[in-house]
Write a protein that holds these residues in place. Structure first.
Motif, mmCIF file in Angstrom:
data_model
loop_
_atom_site.group_PDB
_atom_site.id
_atom_site.type_symbol
_atom_site.label_atom_id
_atom_site.label_comp_id
_atom_site.label_asym_id
_atom_site.label_seq_id
_atom_site.Cartn_x
_atom_site.Cartn_y
_atom_site.Cartn_z
ATOM 1 N N LEU A 1 81.582 70.736 -25.772
ATOM 2 C CA LEU A 1 81.413 69.591 -24.862
ATOM 3 C C LEU A 1 82.725 69.221 -24.170
ATOM 4 O O LEU A 1 82.741 68.957 -22.961
ATOM 5 C CB LEU A 1 80.866 68.379 -25.603
ATOM 6 C CG LEU A 1 79.362 68.326 -25.790
ATOM 7 C CD1 LEU A 1 78.979 67.177 -26.720
ATOM 8 C CD2 LEU A 1 78.649 68.218 -24.461
ATOM 9 N N ARG B 1 83.570 71.523 -21.404
ATOM 10 C CA ARG B 1 82.708 71.350 -20.233
ATOM 11 C C ARG B 1 82.928 70.012 -19.538
ATOM 12 O O ARG B 1 82.410 69.776 -18.448
ATOM 13 C CB ARG B 1 81.236 71.456 -20.649
ATOM 14 C CG ARG B 1 80.796 72.844 -21.037
ATOM 15 C CD ARG B 1 79.295 72.944 -21.218
ATOM 16 N NE ARG B 1 78.782 72.225 -22.359
ATOM 17 C CZ ARG B 1 78.660 72.729 -23.588
ATOM 18 N NH1 ARG B 1 79.006 73.967 -23.833
ATOM 19 N NH2 ARG B 1 78.175 71.980 -24.555
ATOM 20 N N THR C 1 81.697 68.789 -15.851
ATOM 21 C CA THR C 1 80.626 67.787 -15.901
ATOM 22 C C THR C 1 80.998 66.576 -15.040
ATOM 23 O O THR C 1 80.165 66.064 -14.288
ATOM 24 C CB THR C 1 80.361 67.356 -17.363
ATOM 25 O OG1 THR C 1 79.901 68.497 -18.095
ATOM 26 C CG2 THR C 1 79.330 66.244 -17.443
ATOM 27 N N ARG D 1 77.129 65.756 -13.684
ATOM 28 C CA ARG D 1 76.076 66.145 -14.630
ATOM 29 C C ARG D 1 76.570 67.392 -15.345
ATOM 30 O O ARG D 1 77.477 68.060 -14.852
ATOM 31 C CB ARG D 1 74.757 66.424 -13.918
ATOM 32 C CG ARG D 1 74.880 67.553 -12.907
ATOM 33 C CD ARG D 1 73.554 67.947 -12.294
ATOM 34 N NE ARG D 1 73.746 68.910 -11.241
ATOM 35 C CZ ARG D 1 74.118 70.179 -11.399
ATOM 36 N NH1 ARG D 1 74.348 70.651 -12.605
ATOM 37 N NH2 ARG D 1 74.257 70.986 -10.372
ATOM 38 N N PRO D 2 75.987 67.718 -16.487
ATOM 39 C CA PRO D 2 76.423 68.939 -17.180
ATOM 40 C C PRO D 2 76.125 70.183 -16.338
ATOM 41 O O PRO D 2 75.070 70.261 -15.700
ATOM 42 C CB PRO D 2 75.596 68.947 -18.470
ATOM 43 C CG PRO D 2 75.150 67.541 -18.656
ATOM 44 C CD PRO D 2 75.013 66.960 -17.270
#
Length: 179
Positions: free
Chosen positions: A88, A91, A95, A100-101
């Motif tokens: 996470l 990213r 993101t 957004r992811p």
């Protein structure tokens, strides 16, 4: 070429090609993209060939396909790069940029950039869009490099730990090592 690329992704043995085809469905767009340095880790992420347990298990180089971080049953390139909670933080920057992811459907736009026909006519707007493309591409590449280099380092450490715990695998216990 496009028809051949599409056919190649649908054959029964097309496991890696299916993934790459999902990321880069339009071969003409890929070939027309601005120059891109394909690093070792970026190539692994795009091909699905690398330190992914599902890939390694199919080649008898891993006991199973489970993710060693979250126990997802299928540690694929998609799981590692886009879904595994372990990554996470890696990213997070992309993101934030995308709001957004990131997901597999973003890769073609991130790596190939906007289609020339889709660029604004206004010079300043065009410059901003192209600058954002460069940032997105750089951040995606950095994300893949960070995730996969850390994952490989973790796997090497795990192998060293396993080797030390297995009798006959360290230098003192090997019968063929000099005394």
């Amino acid at each position: 070429w496009q028809a051949r690329w599409d056919r190649a992704a649908t054959t029964p043995d097309a496991v890696g090609r299916k993934w790459t085809h999902r990321l880069i469905p339009n071969l003409a767009r890929w070939l027309a993209k601005p120059t891109l340095v394909l690093t070792y880790h970026l190539t692994q992420a795009l091909s699905g060939h690398g330190c992914f347990r599902s890939y390694l298990a199919k080649r008898d180089r891993a006991e199973d396909s489970y993710c060693g971080y979250c126990m997802d049953p299928d540690d694929t390139a998609e799981h590692t790069v886009f879904a595994c909670p372990r990554w996470l933080d890696d990213r997070a920057r992309l993101t934030d940029i995308l709001r957004r992811p990131p997901n597999a459907g973003d890769v073609e736009d991130i790596l190939c950039g906007p289609c020339p026909a889709d660029l604004p006519d206004d010079t300043e707007s065009r410059r901003r869009v192209l600058a954002q493309f460069a940032i997105n591409r750089r951040e995606f590449t950095a994300m893949c490099e960070s995730i996969l280099s850390t994952k490989e380092a973790d796997e090497r450490e795990e192998q060293r730990t396993d080797d030390r715990a297995t009798p006959g695998t360290n230098d003192e216990e090997r019968s063929d090592s000099p005394r």
